[in-house]
Design a protein around this motif. Sequence first.
Motif, PDB file in Angstrom:
ATOM      1  N   ALA A 191      -7.801-111.834 -70.860  1.00  0.00           N
ATOM      2  CA  ALA A 191      -8.778-112.771 -71.626  1.00  0.00           C
ATOM      3  C   ALA A 191      -8.296-112.815 -72.975  1.00  0.00           C
ATOM      4  O   ALA A 191      -8.102-111.732 -73.718  1.00  0.00           O
ATOM      5  CB  ALA A 191     -10.016-112.268 -71.357  1.00  0.00           C
ATOM      6  N   ARG A 192      -8.946-114.025 -73.727  1.00  0.00           N
ATOM      7  CA  ARG A 192      -8.782-114.036 -75.206  1.00  0.00           C
ATOM      8  C   ARG A 192     -10.169-114.026 -75.853  1.00  0.00           C
ATOM      9  O   ARG A 192     -11.017-114.234 -75.323  1.00  0.00           O
ATOM     10  CB  ARG A 192      -8.195-115.442 -75.486  1.00  0.00           C
ATOM     11  CG  ARG A 192      -7.794-115.639 -76.859  1.00  0.00           C
ATOM     12  CD  ARG A 192      -7.211-116.850 -77.237  1.00  0.00           C
ATOM     13  NE  ARG A 192      -5.993-116.976 -76.163  1.00  0.00           N
ATOM     14  CZ  ARG A 192      -4.732-116.719 -76.944  1.00  0.00           C
ATOM     15  NH1 ARG A 192      -4.574-116.078 -78.040  1.00  0.00           N
ATOM     16  NH2 ARG A 192      -3.661-116.821 -76.358  1.00  0.00           N
ATOM     17  N   VAL A 193     -10.293-113.237 -76.970  1.00  0.00           N
ATOM     18  CA  VAL A 193     -11.464-112.841 -77.766  1.00  0.00           C
ATOM     19  C   VAL A 193     -11.543-114.278 -78.314  1.00  0.00           C
ATOM     20  O   VAL A 193     -10.910-115.204 -78.809  1.00  0.00           O
ATOM     21  CB  VAL A 193     -11.038-111.973 -78.839  1.00  0.00           C
ATOM     22  CG1 VAL A 193     -12.323-111.755 -79.686  1.00  0.00           C
ATOM     23  CG2 VAL A 193     -10.686-110.628 -78.191  1.00  0.00           C
ATOM     24  N   ARG A 194     -13.233-114.729 -78.057  1.00  0.00           N
ATOM     25  CA  ARG A 194     -13.655-115.662 -78.770  1.00  0.00           C
ATOM     26  C   ARG A 194     -14.428-115.377 -80.008  1.00  0.00           C
ATOM     27  O   ARG A 194     -14.855-116.295 -80.869  1.00  0.00           O
ATOM     28  CB  ARG A 194     -14.705-116.365 -77.830  1.00  0.00           C
ATOM     29  CG  ARG A 194     -13.663-117.284 -76.832  1.00  0.00           C
ATOM     30  CD  ARG A 194     -14.623-117.968 -75.853  1.00  0.00           C
ATOM     31  NE  ARG A 194     -13.776-118.825 -74.988  1.00  0.00           N
ATOM     32  CZ  ARG A 194     -14.342-119.661 -74.132  1.00  0.00           C
ATOM     33  NH1 ARG A 194     -15.458-119.460 -73.301  1.00  0.00           N
ATOM     34  NH2 ARG A 194     -13.609-120.570 -73.278  1.00  0.00           N
ATOM     35  N   ALA A 195     -15.000-114.426 -80.049  1.00  0.00           N
ATOM     36  CA  ALA A 195     -15.826-113.662 -81.092  1.00  0.00           C
ATOM     37  C   ALA A 195     -16.263-112.126 -81.043  1.00  0.00           C
ATOM     38  O   ALA A 195     -16.018-111.806 -79.899  1.00  0.00           O
ATOM     39  CB  ALA A 195     -17.264-114.514 -81.151  1.00  0.00           C
ATOM     40  N   VAL A 196     -16.405-111.721 -82.112  1.00  0.00           N
ATOM     41  CA  VAL A 196     -16.950-110.407 -82.227  1.00  0.00           C
ATOM     42  C   VAL A 196     -17.989-110.254 -83.058  1.00  0.00           C
ATOM     43  O   VAL A 196     -18.094-110.808 -84.186  1.00  0.00           O
ATOM     44  CB  VAL A 196     -15.570-109.179 -82.941  1.00  0.00           C
ATOM     45  CG1 VAL A 196     -16.523-107.831 -83.133  1.00  0.00           C
ATOM     46  CG2 VAL A 196     -14.586-109.524 -82.024  1.00  0.00           C
ATOM     47  N   LYS A 197     -19.258-109.522 -82.585  1.00  0.00           N
ATOM     48  CA  LYS A 197     -20.174-109.550 -83.404  1.00  0.00           C
ATOM     49  C   LYS A 197     -20.911-108.067 -83.057  1.00  0.00           C
ATOM     50  O   LYS A 197     -20.738-107.110 -82.299  1.00  0.00           O
ATOM     51  CB  LYS A 197     -21.456-110.590 -82.451  1.00  0.00           C
ATOM     52  CG  LYS A 197     -21.902-110.169 -81.166  1.00  0.00           C
ATOM     53  CD  LYS A 197     -22.913-111.030 -80.936  1.00  0.00           C
ATOM     54  CE  LYS A 197     -24.166-110.606 -81.476  1.00  0.00           C
ATOM     55  NZ  LYS A 197     -25.384-111.247 -81.102  1.00  0.00           N
ATOM     56  N   VAL A 198     -21.706-107.584 -84.064  1.00  0.00           N
ATOM     57  CA  VAL A 198     -22.474-106.410 -83.965  1.00  0.00           C
ATOM     58  C   VAL A 198     -23.847-106.807 -83.887  1.00  0.00           C
ATOM     59  O   VAL A 198     -24.661-107.479 -84.542  1.00  0.00           O
ATOM     60  CB  VAL A 198     -22.262-105.691 -85.243  1.00  0.00           C
ATOM     61  CG1 VAL A 198     -22.944-104.216 -85.581  1.00  0.00           C
ATOM     62  CG2 VAL A 198     -20.751-105.207 -85.389  1.00  0.00           C
ATOM     63  N   SER A 199     -24.599-106.102 -82.959  1.00  0.00           N
ATOM     64  CA  SER A 199     -25.961-106.378 -82.558  1.00  0.00           C
ATOM     65  C   SER A 199     -26.656-104.892 -82.710  1.00  0.00           C
ATOM     66  O   SER A 199     -26.323-103.811 -81.753  1.00  0.00           O
ATOM     67  CB  SER A 199     -26.272-106.794 -81.353  1.00  0.00           C
ATOM     68  OG  SER A 199     -27.577-106.716 -80.932  1.00  0.00           O
ATOM     69  N   ARG A 200     -27.373-104.627 -83.450  1.00  0.00           N
ATOM     70  CA  ARG A 200     -28.098-103.180 -83.789  1.00  0.00           C
ATOM     71  C   ARG A 200     -27.230-102.013 -83.639  1.00  0.00           C
ATOM     72  O   ARG A 200     -27.577-101.110 -82.792  1.00  0.00           O
ATOM     73  CB  ARG A 200     -29.446-103.229 -82.721  1.00  0.00           C
ATOM     74  CG  ARG A 200     -30.388-104.295 -82.834  1.00  0.00           C
ATOM     75  CD  ARG A 200     -31.609-104.370 -81.987  1.00  0.00           C
ATOM     76  NE  ARG A 200     -32.561-105.132 -82.581  1.00  0.00           N
ATOM     77  CZ  ARG A 200     -33.195-106.132 -81.724  1.00  0.00           C
ATOM     78  NH1 ARG A 200     -32.872-106.227 -80.451  1.00  0.00           N
ATOM     79  NH2 ARG A 200     -34.044-106.883 -82.346  1.00  0.00           N
ATOM     80  N   SER A 240     -12.891 -97.544 -81.408  1.00  0.00           N
ATOM     81  CA  SER A 240     -14.240 -96.973 -81.084  1.00  0.00           C
ATOM     82  C   SER A 240     -14.699 -97.809 -80.078  1.00  0.00           C
ATOM     83  O   SER A 240     -14.080 -98.842 -79.587  1.00  0.00           O
ATOM     84  CB  SER A 240     -15.156 -97.431 -82.389  1.00  0.00           C
ATOM     85  OG  SER A 240     -14.873 -98.830 -82.650  1.00  0.00           O
ATOM     86  N   PRO A 241     -15.970 -97.188 -79.442  1.00  0.00           N
ATOM     87  CA  PRO A 241     -16.419 -97.874 -78.279  1.00  0.00           C
ATOM     88  C   PRO A 241     -16.971 -99.218 -78.473  1.00  0.00           C
ATOM     89  O   PRO A 241     -17.494 -99.618 -79.524  1.00  0.00           O
ATOM     90  CB  PRO A 241     -17.575 -96.917 -77.703  1.00  0.00           C
ATOM     91  CG  PRO A 241     -17.332 -95.682 -78.621  1.00  0.00           C
ATOM     92  CD  PRO A 241     -16.590 -96.001 -79.839  1.00  0.00           C
ATOM     93  N   CYS A 242     -16.715-100.101 -77.769  1.00  0.00           N
ATOM     94  CA  CYS A 242     -17.489-101.416 -77.656  1.00  0.00           C
ATOM     95  C   CYS A 242     -17.385-101.845 -76.223  1.00  0.00           C
ATOM     96  O   CYS A 242     -17.139-101.509 -75.321  1.00  0.00           O
ATOM     97  CB  CYS A 242     -16.456-102.524 -78.430  1.00  0.00           C
ATOM     98  SG  CYS A 242     -14.532-102.831 -77.595  1.00  0.00           S
ATOM     99  N   ALA A 243     -18.597-102.944 -76.201  1.00  0.00           N
ATOM    100  CA  ALA A 243     -18.803-103.725 -74.838  1.00  0.00           C
ATOM    101  C   ALA A 243     -17.811-105.033 -74.877  1.00  0.00           C
ATOM    102  O   ALA A 243     -17.662-105.770 -75.882  1.00  0.00           O
ATOM    103  CB  ALA A 243     -20.103-104.114 -74.980  1.00  0.00           C
TER     104      ALA A 243
END
Length: 432
Positions: free
Chosen positions: A308-317, A359-362
């Motif tokens: 899969a290709r990354v479309r965006a990366v964001k940080v939430s709380r 680092s951990p990510c969802a």
Amino acid sequence: MSDTAGDSLADRLVAAHFPRSDGVLRVGGLDLRDLAEAHGTPLFVYDAELLRRAYRDLADAVSGFAVVDYSVKANPAPEVIRVFRDEGAGAEIASGAEFAASWAAGVEPRHILFAGPGKSDFDIEATVAGGIGEIHLENSEEMRRVAEAAGRHGVVQRVAIRINPGPDAQGGAMRMGGKPSPFGFDEEELDAIVDAVEAEPRLHLSGIHLFAGTQGLVAATLLSQWAYGLSLAARVADRIARPLDTIDLGGGLGIPYFSTDTQLDLAAIRDGIPALIARVKSDPRLREARIMLEPGRFLAGPAGLYVARVRAVKVSRGSRFVITDGGMHHHLAASGNLGQVVKRDYPVAVVVDRGGPRSPCAVVGPLCTPLDMLARATPLPDLAAGDLIAVLQSGAYGLTASPTGFLSHPRPVELLVDGGAAREIGGALRTD
């Protein structure tokens, strides 16, 4: 929390199956970035040589005791079935469509067996008419319907009795027997069912089918289940006063998906086989039977990647979310929504490893549901839009085990890499 390069399950699987060149994952010698550019994402990629390797390793480990067939439900693409057919495998199917796919892949009908608790009239009719080698009976109503279909076609249909074994035969991550079940006949009623099948003039009782569990990773448990299956076969042979032709010991061989999983030890399987061979050879009720294993996941799973290709990366709380164009609509199992009670992360790797800390990510997909999550806390380096990730162990129970029509996203391409070239397969599954 961080992860050190080289010590995760994903790292070990990459090193074993998809070794990097200049930091880039390669499949069968081909650059995975190039495949993604040429065919688009999301994308399933299967390595034919890894399929062959898994088959040969298992066949070698059980040589002299059992033959290895392929459970088509794991990945029903005819091109994948054909790889195993060319290795000598028969096919275990669960529908009329899988019968047609296996036939199209070149598997002779006499080398196909049909299991499943709710076979339709159409499927029974088509497989009986097509000369299928064996139908595995799972309930009394099905026994009647198969006998009637055999009568209409003027044949005596070879059948096996699927047995829901008692608790002594249990093991694996998903237990299939020893409790109330829609699968097969309870072991406690075996004698009565054997007598009923024998009384049907249009049925020939040729064998038994035992399937005690799936995703088994402990060699000793599998060996014990197989020995139990031999005991049941001998019991049935005594009941019908003749040896059985077939003994299907099922599949159930597992592969590691999670950090706590261990690889199934084929060396331990090989060490336990001589005792089983000696038992079979010493028993006239068993020695002429075709004993088979019919794994699917074990053969196909490690050979596949979901890219899969990354479309965006964001940080939430404080939590990092990597949003991709792939998700549960293509790979329900990786999202944890195909049988997992406790949702854990499949091994995920970046396609291009530029180094740096992890680092951990969802990892989430494009669907508007919180269920669309391919990983919850997987350790990955910094990523940006346009980067590629790959979910490993994706050759089995991927596309066809997923809700591909959900939210009307297009189906992904499937590729088979073989002999240094890639070609699109599974075209009958695509609608875009």
